[in-house]
Design a protein around this motif. Structure first.
Motif, short mmCIF file in Angstrom:
data_model
loop_
_atom_site.label_atom_id
_atom_site.label_comp_id
_atom_site.label_asym_id
_atom_site.label_seq_id
_atom_site.Cartn_x
_atom_site.Cartn_y
_atom_site.Cartn_z
N GLY A 401 0.75 -1.25 0.00
CA GLY A 401 0.00 0.00 0.00
C GLY A 401 0.78 1.29 0.00
O GLY A 401 0.20 2.37 -0.16
N LEU A 405 -0.96 5.15 -5.53
CA LEU A 405 -2.41 4.97 -5.46
C LEU A 405 -2.88 4.64 -4.05
O LEU A 405 -4.09 4.52 -3.81
N SER A 406 -1.92 4.48 -3.13
CA SER A 406 -2.23 4.05 -1.75
C SER A 406 -3.08 2.79 -1.76
O SER A 406 -4.01 2.61 -0.96
N MET A 407 -2.78 1.90 -2.70
CA MET A 407 -3.54 0.66 -2.87
C MET A 407 -2.69 -0.54 -2.47
O MET A 407 -1.55 -0.68 -2.92
N SER A 408 -3.25 -1.38 -1.63
CA SER A 408 -2.63 -2.68 -1.37
C SER A 408 -2.94 -3.59 -2.53
O SER A 408 -4.09 -3.68 -2.98
N TYR A 409 -1.93 -4.25 -3.04
CA TYR A 409 -2.14 -5.20 -4.14
C TYR A 409 -2.35 -6.62 -3.62
O TYR A 409 -2.34 -7.57 -4.39
N GLN A 415 -7.16 -0.97 3.64
CA GLN A 415 -8.49 -0.42 3.38
C GLN A 415 -8.83 -0.38 1.90
O GLN A 415 -10.00 -0.33 1.52
N LYS A 416 -7.82 -0.38 1.04
CA LYS A 416 -8.04 -0.25 -0.40
C LYS A 416 -7.25 -1.34 -1.11
O LYS A 416 -6.01 -1.39 -1.02
N PHE A 417 -7.95 -2.20 -1.82
CA PHE A 417 -7.30 -3.31 -2.52
C PHE A 417 -8.14 -3.69 -3.73
O PHE A 417 -9.31 -3.27 -3.84
N GLN A 419 -10.72 -5.10 -6.29
CA GLN A 419 -12.06 -5.64 -6.08
C GLN A 419 -12.52 -6.55 -7.22
O GLN A 419 -13.49 -7.28 -7.08
N ASP A 473 -7.91 -2.00 -12.13
CA ASP A 473 -8.82 -2.88 -11.38
C ASP A 473 -9.91 -3.42 -12.28
O ASP A 473 -11.11 -3.24 -12.03
#
Length: 507
Positions: A401, A405-409, A415-417, A419, A473
């Motif tokens: 994260g 993009l502050s995204m967990s892969y 909190q954001k991954f 979908q 995504d």
């Protein structure tokens, strides 16, 4: 008076800041532990066959219970490699090898997750024992890949052909056979204390399968190509798998013949390898390659662990050092690229497999260097073990994260991954919610919809963002949105290490 209050306030703020740093450090350590737990849980979502009573990912149910019947074998079990419903033994065996190596190096740091790691390895080895039950035969894959890829269907519903593809003495497959031998040998070390009888079964079978791979040489794409190509063709030859298998057998048995095999053959490994990149064959330096289809860097790192600072160190330590230098951003011989946000990139799809597997090698090699007070010279740069760990930790943090993009892969982490991962079982309604059979093409609307997936494949790490750190995504974009076992397997060891040592320090 005002001066005294100001001094007290500064002291209080300093203490709060220090306390916050300690808390953040603990949180980081706990996060790596949570990621480790989820990374292992993913493998339960990839299970094929009769699921055990302790199955935690309980939206998955039994599947492919007649695998192997077409060739008179029991091939029930094992793992689906990715988002499809095919069992490809070559990447499955590699994933098992990497899970075993993770436990060998870092099992003592896994805590309560160690048992889940052992379970994930055993699910693989139990199947690989079935796949090698008959001398002179090794199963290469189960399931017609073209028919399977033409459907969007739950594994529990599969009505496509479950063809078994088997290599033998007249139609050999040295790469899949030798990788299977490596997986069995490495796993025998894992179970040496936990289940000695099982460990002996594994190592004895590893010897048998290795002998078959070496005696009856040939590439499996020539023997069972329609069952494995172009998905898992091995374009760089099988010589690296033979040496990889011999290395693991030497580590498992300490028998001189495997060391002699290594020494006799390692110098003849090709200097260039061929990889399929975006539909085109490309050549690259072999010493820098590591993954399900190329074992060169893995061989050199593994063997360096027992020959460093000895008369037998060449070519292993030299080549391992060259490999490390290709990864360091400050190295004059760097050959990988990094995205603006810091993710390592190699050519081809499913890039996250490179970020996890190469990070694993960096962390393992750093431990070997520490034992021998070593460092890696890269031209005018001298890379200490802590620097190798820092590079690996940067990849871990990005995946979890810390990126633009502050995204967990990793699905289910943070909190954001993602979908909408490219995964049949995850995207279709579970048996519990939709017990009626879903036919081959009836699942297409679930593939095409922009709605999130129906089920959470916790711990799945997807192919990842592009070189500009962008991630759509979109489950139709398989190279970026599809998880695989060989992305997760090496990450298990990396996460176990950083769970225990979250802040790499110079020694």
């Amino acid at each position: 008076m005002a001066s005294g209050k100001r001094h007290s306030m500064i002291t209080l703020l300093t203490l709060l800041l220090l306390l916050g740093m300690v808390v953040l450090d603990r949180v980081a350590s706990q996060n790596y532990g949570d990621a480790l737990s989820k990374c292992l849980l993913f493998f339960e979502g990839q299970r094929s066959g009769k699921l055990p009573p302790n199955q935690r990912m309980n939206w998955r149910k039994d599947s492919a219970l007649r695998d192997g019947f077409d060739v008179g074998m029991n091939l029930v079990g094992g793992y689906y490699d990715a988002g499809d419903n095919v069992k490809f033994n070559f990447p499955m065996a590699f994933s098992t090898t990497m899970l075993a190596w993770s436990v060998i190096e870092f099992g003592q740091l896994m805590g309560s997750d160690l048992q889940y790691a052992l379970d994930s390895i055993r699910w693989g080895t139990d199947y690989l024992l079935k796949a090698t039950k008959f001398p002179g035969k090794v199963t290469a894959a189960v399931g017609d890949p073209n028919a399977d890829h033409n459907c969007w269907q739950r594994p529990e519903d599969m009505d496509t052909s479950r063809t078994s593809y088997v290599v033998n003495q007249t139609h050999p497959g040295s790469e899949v056979s030798a990788e299977t031998a490596a997986a069995l040998a490495a796993s025998s070390l894992v179970f040496k204390s936990a289940d000695k009888k099982y460990s002996i079964v594994l190592v004895n079978r590893a010897k048998q399968v290795f002998d078959f791979a070496d005696m009856f040489r040939g590439t499996y794409k020539d023997s069972v190509g329609r069952g494995v190509c172009p998905f898992y063709c091995d374009y760089d030859g099988y010589e690296d798998e033979l040496i990889w298998g011999a290395a693991w057998l030497f580590k498992a048995t300490n028998e001189r013949k495997y060391w002699d095999y290594l020494q006799r053959n390692v110098l003849y490994l090709p200097k260039k390898v061929t990889r399929l990149v975006d539909g085109q064959l490309q050549a690259s330096a072999s010493f820098a390659e590591f993954g399900w289809d190329a074992k060169y860097a893995g061989i050199n790192v593994l063997v360096s662990g027992w020959v460093m600072n000895s008369s037998n160190s060449n070519p292993y330590v030299l080549e391992a050092g060259k490999f490390v230098c290709t990864l360091l951003p400050e190295s004059p011989s760097k050959s990988v690229t990094y995205s603006p946000g810091g993710l390592l990139f190699r050519p081809g799809g499913s890039n996250m497999q490179h970020a996890t597997s190469l990070s694993f090698l960096l962390v393992v090699y750093a431990q070997y260097l520490k034992k021998h007070n070593g460092a890696v010279p890269c031209g005018n740069v001298n890379a200490e073990p802590s620097r190798l760990e820092q590079i690996a930790k940067g990849q871990v943090d990005y995946i979890l994260g810390k990126n633009p993009l502050s995204m967990s892969y990793m699905v289910g982490f943070g909190q954001k991954f993602p979908q909408r991962i490219h995964h049949r079982a995850a995207s279709l309604p579970s048996i519990g919610k939709h017990p009626e059979h879903i036919k081959c093409k009836d699942g297409t609307p679930y593939f095409q919809t922009e709605n999130p997936n129906q089920n959470l494949l916790t711990g799945a790490i997807v192919g990842g963002p592009d070189e500009k750190d962008q991630f759509p995504d979109n489950r139709m974009n398989a190279p970026q949105s599809e998880p695989t076992t060989y992305i997760n397997a090496p990450f298990v060891g990396v996460l176990a290490y950083f769970k225990a040592f979250p802040n790499p320090q110079a020694v």
